[in-house]
Enzyme design. Structure first.
Site, PDB file in Angstrom:
ATOM      1  CG  HIS A 538      -2.218   0.721   0.973  1.00 29.96           C
ATOM      2  ND1 HIS A 538      -2.415   1.591  -0.073  1.00 29.96           N
ATOM      3  CD2 HIS A 538      -3.387   0.709   1.655  1.00 29.96           C
ATOM      4  CE1 HIS A 538      -3.630   2.081  -0.031  1.00 29.96           C
ATOM      5  NE2 HIS A 538      -4.255   1.563   1.015  1.00 29.96           N
ATOM      6  NE  ARG A 539       6.098   0.059   2.130  1.00 27.03           N
ATOM      7  CZ  ARG A 539       7.256  -0.550   2.366  1.00 27.03           C
ATOM      8  NH1 ARG A 539       8.106  -0.011   3.228  1.00 27.03           N
ATOM      9  NH2 ARG A 539       7.562  -1.682   1.776  1.00 27.03           N
TER      10      ARG A 539
END
Length: 565
Positions: A538-539
């Protein structure tokens, strides 16, 4: 000139638990040479003068006493040696007047101690309350680093009550008589001197006039320490005031001290000082010295390990350290067990998966793809596949579709830089696929997937899978992937959460396709539906992009002809 340094009066015997110098070292006067440990104390033996160590006469584990040979020292100060010799000679001929004064002071001190007990003590039925004071510990002060009893405890004579630490030694103070602890008057980390009040004990009354020797010794010893000093009463008053002020102050945090849960820590003063300098709780350090004693090397190793863990846990891209370990369980208590070693491949895989799970903020997007037409096309091409000598499965279609999407949506074909502030965009498309082997999971990589046909991908995938199962897969064949596919279609299941194979940022999980009724607007139609599970970092990828990826993948697999557009 060489001189043999011997062990001074240490009040008995002590075991050598640490040698602080080596041959050729230059030492200063009062510099510690070795650490000795007896049943009740550990102490550092200082050098009486400066010089160079020529030879060490002891080994670790040796038991020494007063007069034992310690080191051979090449002394530097001849004048100092003469003075020391004169002092030693003078000390061997005691002054009868001074001895008489000391005896008188001791008698007066003992009388004062007994009178103080009669005034301060109390009797209750068959018991009386008596004071326990710090015995003779020399002219200086020592700090209470451990309190070994609490109010209400029954103690035996000579049972240790507290542990004191001075600049040169740590020692345990024994109970002068048996009894029950009524109240503890001293505090942890408090500085105390000879004669200071330690605690009150209830003891069985025996006529009310017997004087425990331990109580009378403390004031007497203090009188003996400086019998000819007229300023001693003023010094006693100052010591009492300092102790009272120390009691009023809150105890400082137990840095470098023993466990506050009652766990005893065995370490010499030098080690404790080093622990305080680094802010280390000695209760957390694993001892490697004799009798579970903590050495300087143990503290240094603890600091190094802590720093490494802290460093690995502070990076924005590679965090995840500091999680408490799973407690050890003795499973044999519940029944018969057998312990088998994990294969090397399983061990390496476990480390990699654990690292990825801790470092990557995982999110999984679930979806379904209608592969009814794809399955019909695959079966129609069976003859062509047989002619090419390959088996055409769903995997080549998945490889081709994902390669197309990595070109179409390049933000999936990236990796994070270690600083957590940059992305590496790749202009090649290499895709790995998971292969289950008897020894563990392997992920061979097919290079330039976007440039190969379905039959070429089928042949290469079959070849790599065969090498993986037969332990013939080279390390270079498992490196460089941009994306990974993990298929459980041959086993079953619906959805699962695959772990991202960092430094990649996404992985596609595929489960078994099943026939399901799908509404076409007028009626339910039987369609072959393939479950998709896309886990992503998700980064680097947001939720909207992940949803678009699985939707487009469903479109491509639903009509394989769109790959040609």
């Amino acid at each position: 000139m060489s001189e043999l340094i011997k062990v001074p009066d240490i009040g008995g015997e002590g075991e050598v638990i640490e040698i602080l110098v080596k041959e050729g070292d230059r030492v200063e006067a009062e510099q510690s040479l070795v650490v000795l440990e007896s049943d009740k104390a550990s102490m550092e033996v200082p050098s009486p003068k400066a010089g160079v160590v020529k030879a060490i006469k002891v080994n670790l584990g040796d038991t020494l006493k007063q007069g034992s040979e310690l080191i051979e020292l090449e002394a530097e100060d001849a004048g100092g040696e003469a003075e020391q010799a004169d002092a030693s000679a003078g000390g061997s001929d005691p002054n009868p007047v001074e001895e008489a004064e000391q005896d008188q002071a001791a008698t007066e001190g003992e009388a004062e101690a007994g009178e103080g007990r009669q005034q301060g003590g109390s009797t209750d039925g068959q018991t009386s309350t008596r004071e326990v004071r710090i015995p003779d510990i020399g002219d200086g002060k020592a700090r209470i680093i451990e309190i070994l009893v609490k109010a209400g405890d029954a103690v035996e004579k000579d049972q240790s009550l507290v542990t004191l630490e001075s600049d040169k030694a740590s020692m345990e103070i024994p109970a002068p008589f048996a009894g029950t602890v009524e109240s503890i008057e001293a505090k942890l980390e408090q500085d105390v001197a000879t004669g200071d009040l330690l605690l009150h004990m209830k003891v069985a009354a025996a006529g009310g006039r017997d004087k425990p020797a331990g109580e009378a010794k403390a004031p007497a010893a203090k009188s003996q320490a400086s019998p000819a000093k007229p300023s001693e009463p003023a010094k006693d008053a100052q010591t009492t005031k300092s102790a009272e002020r120390a009691e009023d102050r809150p105890a400082p945090p137990p840095v470098g001290g023993p466990s506050r849960e009652g766990k005893k820590v065995h370490a010499g003063p030098a080690v404790r000082q080093l622990a305080r300098e680094f802010g280390v709780d000695l209760a957390e350090v694993t001892p490697t010295g004799p009798k579970d004693r903590i050495l300087k090397e143990d503290v240094q190793k603890f600091v190094q390990t802590t720093l490494k863990q802290s460093k690995s846990g502070t990076s924005g891209a590679v965090g995840g350290a500091g999680i408490p370990p799973v407690p050890e369980v003795d499973f044999s208590r519940f029944g018969e067990v057998e312990v088998k070693d994990m294969t090397r491949l399983q061990q390496v895989g476990a480390v990699n998966l654990h690292r990825s799970w801790l470092n990557v903020p995982h999110v999984t997007q679930f979806d379904q793809a209608d592969i009814s037409e794809l399955e019909a096309f695959r079966k129609d091409q069976k003859a062509a596949a047989d002619k090419a000598g390959v088996k055409l499965t769903v995997l080549p279609f998945l490889l081709k579709a994902c390669a197309h999407l990595l070109r179409e949506q390049p933000h999936f074909n990236v990796s994070l830089v270690g600083n957590g502030k940059q992305l590496v965009h790749k202009h090649y498309v290499h895709i790995g696929f998971a292969v289950d082997t008897p020894d563990g999971l392997l992920v061979p990589v097919i290079r330039n997937v976007d440039q190969k046909s379905l039959l070429q991908l089928a042949a290469e995938a079959a070849e790599l899978a065969d090498k993986a199962r037969n332990k013939k897969l080279g390390a270079d064949a498992m490196q460089g992937a941009c994306f990974t596919i993990s298929s459980l279609g041959h086993i079953g299941g619906t959805y699962f959460t695959p772990i991202v194979n960092a430094p990649e940022v996404a992985i596609l999980g595929v489960s078994r396709a099943t026939m399901q009724p799908v509404w076409d607007g007028t009626a339910f139609q039987p369609r072959l539906m393939l479950p998709l599970s896309l886990s992503y970092d998700h980064r680097a990828i947001n939720g909207a992009a992940a949803a678009q990826f699985t939707r487009r993948l469903g479109e491509l697999l639903g009509d394989i002809r769109t790959l040609l557009l």
